[in-house]
Design a protein around this motif. Structure first.
Motif, PDB file in Angstrom:
ATOM      1  N   GLN A  73      -7.206  -6.534  -6.577  1.00  0.00           N
ATOM      2  CA  GLN A  73      -7.496  -5.102  -6.639  1.00  0.00           C
ATOM      3  C   GLN A  73      -7.053  -4.407  -5.334  1.00  0.00           C
ATOM      4  OE1 GLN A  73     -11.083  -3.953  -9.343  1.00  0.00           O
ATOM      5  NE2 GLN A  73     -11.922  -5.224  -7.720  1.00  0.00           N
ATOM      6  N   THR A  74      -6.724  -3.127  -5.467  1.00  0.00           N
ATOM      7  CA  THR A  74      -6.459  -2.288  -4.298  1.00  0.00           C
ATOM      8  C   THR A  74      -7.404  -1.102  -4.315  1.00  0.00           C
ATOM      9  OG1 THR A  74      -4.131  -2.856  -3.948  1.00  0.00           O
ATOM     10  CG2 THR A  74      -4.818  -0.685  -3.221  1.00  0.00           C
ATOM     11  N   LEU A  75      -8.010  -0.844  -3.164  1.00  0.00           N
ATOM     12  CA  LEU A  75      -8.823   0.347  -2.962  1.00  0.00           C
ATOM     13  C   LEU A  75      -8.080   1.271  -2.007  1.00  0.00           C
ATOM     14  CD1 LEU A  75     -11.484   1.969  -3.223  1.00  0.00           C
ATOM     15  CD2 LEU A  75     -12.338   0.660  -1.243  1.00  0.00           C
ATOM     16  N   PHE A  76      -7.631   2.419  -2.513  1.00  0.00           N
ATOM     17  CA  PHE A  76      -7.056   3.449  -1.654  1.00  0.00           C
ATOM     18  C   PHE A  76      -8.206   4.274  -1.084  1.00  0.00           C
ATOM     19  CE2 PHE A  76      -3.788   2.518  -4.804  1.00  0.00           C
ATOM     20  CZ  PHE A  76      -2.639   2.422  -4.033  1.00  0.00           C
ATOM     21  N   VAL A  77      -8.181   4.499   0.213  1.00  0.00           N
ATOM     22  CA  VAL A  77      -9.240   5.271   0.851  1.00  0.00           C
ATOM     23  C   VAL A  77      -8.633   6.449   1.608  1.00  0.00           C
ATOM     24  CG1 VAL A  77     -10.786   3.290   1.068  1.00  0.00           C
ATOM     25  CG2 VAL A  77      -9.236   3.852   2.957  1.00  0.00           C
ATOM     26  N   GLY A  78      -9.412   7.517   1.706  1.00  0.00           N
ATOM     27  CA  GLY A  78      -8.945   8.693   2.432  1.00  0.00           C
ATOM     28  C   GLY A  78     -10.107   9.581   2.842  1.00  0.00           C
ATOM     29  N   ARG A  79      -9.781  10.565   3.660  1.00  0.00           N
ATOM     30  CA  ARG A  79     -10.743  11.596   4.046  1.00  0.00           C
ATOM     31  C   ARG A  79     -10.655  12.744   3.035  1.00  0.00           C
ATOM     32  NH1 ARG A  79      -8.121   9.691   8.676  1.00  0.00           N
ATOM     33  NH2 ARG A  79      -9.481   8.915  10.342  1.00  0.00           N
ATOM     34  N   ASP A  80     -11.488  13.757   3.226  1.00  0.00           N
ATOM     35  CA  ASP A  80     -11.469  14.891   2.306  1.00  0.00           C
ATOM     36  C   ASP A  80     -10.085  15.528   2.224  1.00  0.00           C
ATOM     37  OD1 ASP A  80     -14.096  14.621   1.574  1.00  0.00           O
ATOM     38  OD2 ASP A  80     -14.862  16.113   2.982  1.00  0.00           O
ATOM     39  N   THR A  81      -9.341  15.512   3.331  1.00  0.00           N
ATOM     40  CA  THR A  81      -8.008  16.120   3.359  1.00  0.00           C
ATOM     41  C   THR A  81      -6.983  15.317   2.551  1.00  0.00           C
ATOM     42  OG1 THR A  81      -7.622  14.960   5.448  1.00  0.00           O
ATOM     43  CG2 THR A  81      -8.353  17.260   5.586  1.00  0.00           C
ATOM     44  N   ARG A 126      -7.400  14.347  -0.639  1.00  0.00           N
ATOM     45  CA  ARG A 126      -7.621  14.480  -2.088  1.00  0.00           C
ATOM     46  C   ARG A 126      -6.320  14.809  -2.821  1.00  0.00           C
ATOM     47  NH1 ARG A 126     -12.908  14.284  -3.418  1.00  0.00           N
ATOM     48  NH2 ARG A 126     -14.379  14.533  -1.677  1.00  0.00           N
ATOM     49  N   ALA A 127      -5.472  15.628  -2.225  1.00  0.00           N
ATOM     50  CA  ALA A 127      -4.213  15.990  -2.875  1.00  0.00           C
ATOM     51  C   ALA A 127      -3.315  14.774  -3.045  1.00  0.00           C
ATOM     52  CB  ALA A 127      -3.502  17.075  -2.072  1.00  0.00           C
ATOM     53  N   GLU A 128      -3.315  13.869  -2.057  1.00  0.00           N
ATOM     54  CA  GLU A 128      -2.504  12.660  -2.158  1.00  0.00           C
ATOM     55  C   GLU A 128      -3.052  11.734  -3.241  1.00  0.00           C
ATOM     56  OE1 GLU A 128       0.428   9.896  -1.639  1.00  0.00           O
ATOM     57  OE2 GLU A 128       0.319  11.978  -0.994  1.00  0.00           O
ATOM     58  N   THR A 149     -14.339   9.422   2.435  1.00  0.00           N
ATOM     59  CA  THR A 149     -15.093   9.854   1.257  1.00  0.00           C
ATOM     60  C   THR A 149     -14.285   9.816  -0.041  1.00  0.00           C
ATOM     61  OG1 THR A 149     -14.443  12.130   1.747  1.00  0.00           O
ATOM     62  CG2 THR A 149     -16.565  11.376   2.624  1.00  0.00           C
ATOM     63  N   VAL A 150     -12.974   9.640   0.059  1.00  0.00           N
ATOM     64  CA  VAL A 150     -12.099   9.705  -1.109  1.00  0.00           C
ATOM     65  C   VAL A 150     -11.633   8.293  -1.464  1.00  0.00           C
ATOM     66  CG1 VAL A 150      -9.947  10.643  -2.050  1.00  0.00           C
ATOM     67  CG2 VAL A 150     -11.345  12.022  -0.485  1.00  0.00           C
ATOM     68  N   GLY A 151     -11.748   7.930  -2.726  1.00  0.00           N
ATOM     69  CA  GLY A 151     -11.356   6.587  -3.135  1.00  0.00           C
ATOM     70  C   GLY A 151     -10.614   6.581  -4.462  1.00  0.00           C
ATOM     71  N   LEU A 152      -9.709   5.610  -4.592  1.00  0.00           N
ATOM     72  CA  LEU A 152      -8.959   5.409  -5.836  1.00  0.00           C
ATOM     73  C   LEU A 152      -8.757   3.907  -5.996  1.00  0.00           C
ATOM     74  CD1 LEU A 152      -7.424   6.932  -8.144  1.00  0.00           C
ATOM     75  CD2 LEU A 152      -5.362   6.666  -6.747  1.00  0.00           C
ATOM     76  N   LEU A 203      -4.631   6.333   2.014  1.00  0.00           N
ATOM     77  CA  LEU A 203      -3.890   7.289   1.204  1.00  0.00           C
ATOM     78  C   LEU A 203      -2.826   8.020   2.016  1.00  0.00           C
ATOM     79  CD1 LEU A 203      -6.781   8.738  -0.984  1.00  0.00           C
ATOM     80  CD2 LEU A 203      -4.674   7.725  -1.869  1.00  0.00           C
ATOM     81  N   SER A 204      -3.007   8.095   3.336  1.00  0.00           N
ATOM     82  CA  SER A 204      -2.023   8.738   4.212  1.00  0.00           C
ATOM     83  C   SER A 204      -1.008   7.749   4.774  1.00  0.00           C
ATOM     84  CB  SER A 204      -2.739   9.454   5.368  1.00  0.00           C
ATOM     85  OG  SER A 204      -3.518  10.521   4.881  1.00  0.00           O
ATOM     86  N   SER A 205      -1.034   6.495   4.301  1.00  0.00           N
ATOM     87  CA  SER A 205      -0.052   5.457   4.686  1.00  0.00           C
ATOM     88  C   SER A 205      -0.049   5.188   6.192  1.00  0.00           C
ATOM     89  CB  SER A 205       1.362   5.872   4.220  1.00  0.00           C
ATOM     90  OG  SER A 205       1.400   6.014   2.823  1.00  0.00           O
TER      91      SER A 205
END
Length: 367
Positions: A86-94, A96-98, A129-132, A238-240
């Motif tokens: 599995q892969t969990l993509f993580v990011g901050r609120d900024t 979300r668009a990605e 806070t952002v996950g995929l 998410l921002s690589s």
């Protein structure tokens, strides 16, 4: 024997997989400049099978390769090369668009699920806070896969010359005359599977380079005893700016996702990249780093549009490109080899790759 139907330049995963596909149909030589095949990018990969990795242009090759890696022909291997991750993509609120862009780009093709990242990654710091979730991702046993291709290649009569560099090549009636560090070889077709050296090999053959650029990627192995489990997902920003995955109990493999242009070489890690990797890791989770146990670097080679290059050069008859496979060459190897062998021999496309348009990867797109 000094004449072959085909000479494949490069014994990494690209050359080995294509050679294994061709050896039963033609006389094939793998020419490898190092003393061991797979010494560079193949032997340094943090390999995983992830359908979104490499983008929408690469995804069809990755998807087609999945079943071939999971359930290989018993004559090729007696077990799967994949282990669920599995892969969990993580990011901050900024970010979300990605996240939304990823979902949109792969809608209907890849299973992607918005999630609360803290529910899957203990110790995640509160700003993430952002996950995929991409649940279908697997680890790949790279060494086993590469060795299986080489075994199949040799079992079908393929030959290899290690520690042999291609100095120059020139066209002659019926093919090519190749001057190597161990003498002269004649062949009908040259296959350029030289990875970071692909443009250099083209120049030595009098063929115009495409613009395949080697980019250095740094990896560190950290000891993190507080890591909750060795079964956690691969974690991608998410921002690589990083990704990391467990590598056994209390250890992770981590990269700052660097892409530093480099000359073709025996790549070595730079201390700044190692420090950046650790700083980014400590910004994501609260697992203390006890030690840096290993660090290494490899060269990932990209064409200008970051898609792979498979096909005959339009200006050089008998010169076949099989290069520009970036960081996705291992996860796409089975499908790429089937596609490449059909293009080389003029035979029918295998069932697994019939839905893939080879024109998307043709070197003609650069002329």
């Amino acid at each position: 024997m000094s004449r072959f139907d085909m000479v494949i330049v490069g014994g990494g995963i690209a050359g080995a997989s294509l050679g294994a596909q061709l050896a039963g149909e033609a006389s094939v030589l793998i020419l490898e400049q190092e003393e061991s095949a797979g010494y560079h990018a193949t032997g340094r990969s943090v390999a995983f099978w992830e359908e979104t990795y490499g983008g929408p242009q690469v995804q069809p090759l990755t998807t087609a390769s999945g079943p071939l890696l999971h359930a290989p022909d018993p004559a090729f291997a007696d077990r799967s090369f994949l282990t669920p991750r599995q892969t969990l993509f993580v990011g901050r609120d900024t970010d979300r668009a990605e996240r939304d862009r990823l979902v949109r780009d792969f809608s209907g093709r890849v299973d992607l699920r918005p999630v609360d990242p803290a529910s899957l990654l203990p110790g995640l710091r509160p700003q993430w806070t952002v996950g995929l979730l991409e649940p279908g991702v697997c680890d790949i046993d790279v060494a086993a896969l590469h060795h299986a291709y080489l075994r199949r290649f040799h079992a079908q009569g393929g030959q290899s010359q290690l520690g042999t560099a291609l100095h120059k090549a020139a066209q002659e009636p019926g093919g090519w005359r190749i001057q190597t560090s161990n003498g002269v070889i004649h062949c009908g077709i040259i296959v350029n599977a030289a990875g970071a050296w692909a443009d250099d090999v083209a120049r030595r053959c009098g063929v115009a380079p495409i613009g395949i650029t080697p980019l250095r990627r740094t990896v560190v192995q950290l000891r993190v005893p507080a890591m909750p489990s060795a079964d956690l997902p691969l974690v991608m920003d998410l921002s690589s700016r990083f990704y990391f995955k467990p590598e056994g109990e209390g250890r992770i493999w981590l990269t700052p996702h660097d892409e530093e242009p480099s000359l073709p070489c025996d790549a070595a890690p730079e201390e700044l990249a190692v420090a950046q990797a650790i700083a980014r890791f400590e910004d994501v989770v609260d697992w203390p780093v006890e030690a840096v146990e290993r660090k290494w670097a490899g060269l990932r080679s990209f064409a200008p549009d970051r898609a792979p290059v498979y096909g005959f050069d339009s200006a050089a008859p008998g010169f076949f490109w099989f290069a520009g496979q970036g960081g996705f060459g291992i996860q796409t190897a089975p499908a790429a080899a089937l596609l490449g062998s059909a293009l080389l021999t003029g035979g029918p496309m295998a069932e697994a790759v019939k839905g893939i348009d080879p024109a998307a990867y043709s070197p003609a797109r650069f002329t």
